[in-house]
Enzyme design. Structure first.
Site, PDB file in Angstrom:
ATOM      1  N   ASP A   8       0.713  -1.357  -0.036  1.00  0.00           N
ATOM      2  CA  ASP A   8      -0.438  -0.182  -0.267  1.00  0.00           C
ATOM      3  C   ASP A   8       0.961   1.175  -0.014  1.00  0.00           C
ATOM      4  O   ASP A   8       2.268   1.500   0.012  1.00  0.00           O
ATOM      5  CB  ASP A   8      -1.159   0.186   0.999  1.00  0.00           C
ATOM      6  CG  ASP A   8      -0.160   0.335   2.166  1.00  0.00           C
ATOM      7  OD1 ASP A   8       1.093   0.451   2.662  1.00  0.00           O
ATOM      8  OD2 ASP A   8      -1.039   0.103   3.138  1.00  0.00           O
ATOM      9  N   CYS A  65       2.664  -3.441   4.300  1.00  0.00           N
ATOM     10  CA  CYS A  65       1.999  -2.232   4.821  1.00  0.00           C
ATOM     11  C   CYS A  65       2.704  -1.897   5.638  1.00  0.00           C
ATOM     12  O   CYS A  65       3.899  -2.207   6.257  1.00  0.00           O
ATOM     13  CB  CYS A  65       0.622  -2.609   4.552  1.00  0.00           C
ATOM     14  SG  CYS A  65       0.553  -3.556   6.127  1.00  0.00           S
ATOM     15  N   HIS A  98      10.381 -24.436   9.123  1.00  0.00           N
ATOM     16  CA  HIS A  98       9.447 -25.130   9.370  1.00  0.00           C
ATOM     17  C   HIS A  98       7.478 -24.581   9.271  1.00  0.00           C
ATOM     18  O   HIS A  98       7.103 -25.969   9.405  1.00  0.00           O
ATOM     19  CB  HIS A  98       9.241 -24.744  10.818  1.00  0.00           C
ATOM     20  CG  HIS A  98      10.829 -25.012  11.721  1.00  0.00           C
ATOM     21  ND1 HIS A  98      10.360 -25.465  12.752  1.00  0.00           N
ATOM     22  CD2 HIS A  98      11.740 -26.023  11.451  1.00  0.00           C
ATOM     23  CE1 HIS A  98      11.934 -25.681  13.499  1.00  0.00           C
ATOM     24  NE2 HIS A  98      12.282 -25.702  12.574  1.00  0.00           N
ATOM     25  N   HIS A 133       7.712 -31.430   9.608  1.00  0.00           N
ATOM     26  CA  HIS A 133       7.012 -29.882   9.471  1.00  0.00           C
ATOM     27  C   HIS A 133       6.198 -30.065   8.231  1.00  0.00           C
ATOM     28  O   HIS A 133       4.879 -28.972   8.455  1.00  0.00           O
ATOM     29  CB  HIS A 133       7.870 -29.383   9.380  1.00  0.00           C
ATOM     30  CG  HIS A 133       9.615 -29.140  10.494  1.00  0.00           C
ATOM     31  ND1 HIS A 133       8.747 -27.911  11.542  1.00  0.00           N
ATOM     32  CD2 HIS A 133      10.867 -28.969  10.573  1.00  0.00           C
ATOM     33  CE1 HIS A 133       9.509 -28.938  12.765  1.00  0.00           C
ATOM     34  NE2 HIS A 133      10.971 -28.833  11.883  1.00  0.00           N
TER      35      HIS A 133
HETATM   36  C1  RB5 Z   1      -2.311   2.456   6.608  1.00  0.00           C
HETATM   37  O1  RB5 Z   1      -2.482   3.482   7.375  1.00  0.00           O
HETATM   38  C2  RB5 Z   1      -1.904   1.006   7.192  1.00  0.00           C
HETATM   39  O2  RB5 Z   1      -3.498   1.061   7.976  1.00  0.00           O
HETATM   40  C3  RB5 Z   1      -1.480   0.101   6.618  1.00  0.00           C
HETATM   41  O3  RB5 Z   1       0.144   0.036   5.825  1.00  0.00           O
HETATM   42  C4  RB5 Z   1      -1.154  -1.628   7.730  1.00  0.00           C
HETATM   43  O4  RB5 Z   1      -0.753  -0.978   8.584  1.00  0.00           O
HETATM   44  C5  RB5 Z   1      -2.063  -1.887   7.883  1.00  0.00           C
HETATM   45  O5  RB5 Z   1      -2.452  -3.189   8.163  1.00  0.00           O
END
Ligand code: RB5
Length: 143
Positions: A8, A65, A98, A133
């Site tokens: 993101d 993210c 694992h 595993h």
């Molecule tokens: C974005 O602000 C943030 O919520 C996203 O990048 C992430 O950390 C969500 O899990």
């Protein structure tokens, strides 16, 4: 190897950095976005990466993210995907040894660039140990 990557907005720069570095190392990298630092929704980028891995079109996926948590939750909803949020090289090593993890989740707001590089390198270079595993991993997917 062939890899899929996505993030993101919170991880836009780290995702681009890792994709470029992996290409320089000779990997084929499919970048599934995001394509700008504009605010966006992490499921829209984590799910295509996980689905690409599940279809066998990439050996591993990398989803990024802010925390690595949101993308790992999304990726783990895709059958056949075992996503591991890794905060250190030890996590990455054992996620492969694992758990036979096939998607690596990273948090750009908690993991610096150098550590993220090291985590990626360990994840991609560690083979699944198999044996006991394999039996455990086989029990992960619902029947
Ligand atoms: C974005 O602000 C943030 O919520 C996203 O990048 C992430 O950390 C969500 O899990």
């Amino acid at each position: 190897m062939k890899l899929a990557i996505g993030s993101d907005h919170a991880a836009f720069e780290l995702k681009n950095h890792l994709a470029a570095r992996l290409r320089e190392a000779g990997h084929e990298v499919v970048d599934l976005g995001t394509r700008s630092p504009e605010s966006c929704d992490y499921p829209d980028y984590a799910r295509p990466v996980a689905e690409t891995v599940a279809r066998g079109e990439a050996e591993f996926g990398i989803v990024v993210c802010g925390t690595g948590i949101g993308v790992s939750i999304v990726a783990n909803k895709v059958p056949g995907v075992r996503a591991a949020r890794c905060l250190c090289e030890y996590d990455a090593r054992y996620a492969r040894l694992h758990n036979d993890a096939n998607v690596l989740a990273l948090g750009a707001r908690v993991t610096g660039t150098g550590l993220a590089e090291a985590i990626v390198d360990v994840f991609l270079s560690t083979e699944f140990e198999g044996g006991r595993h394999a039996r455990r991993v086989a029990k992960i997917e619902p029947a």
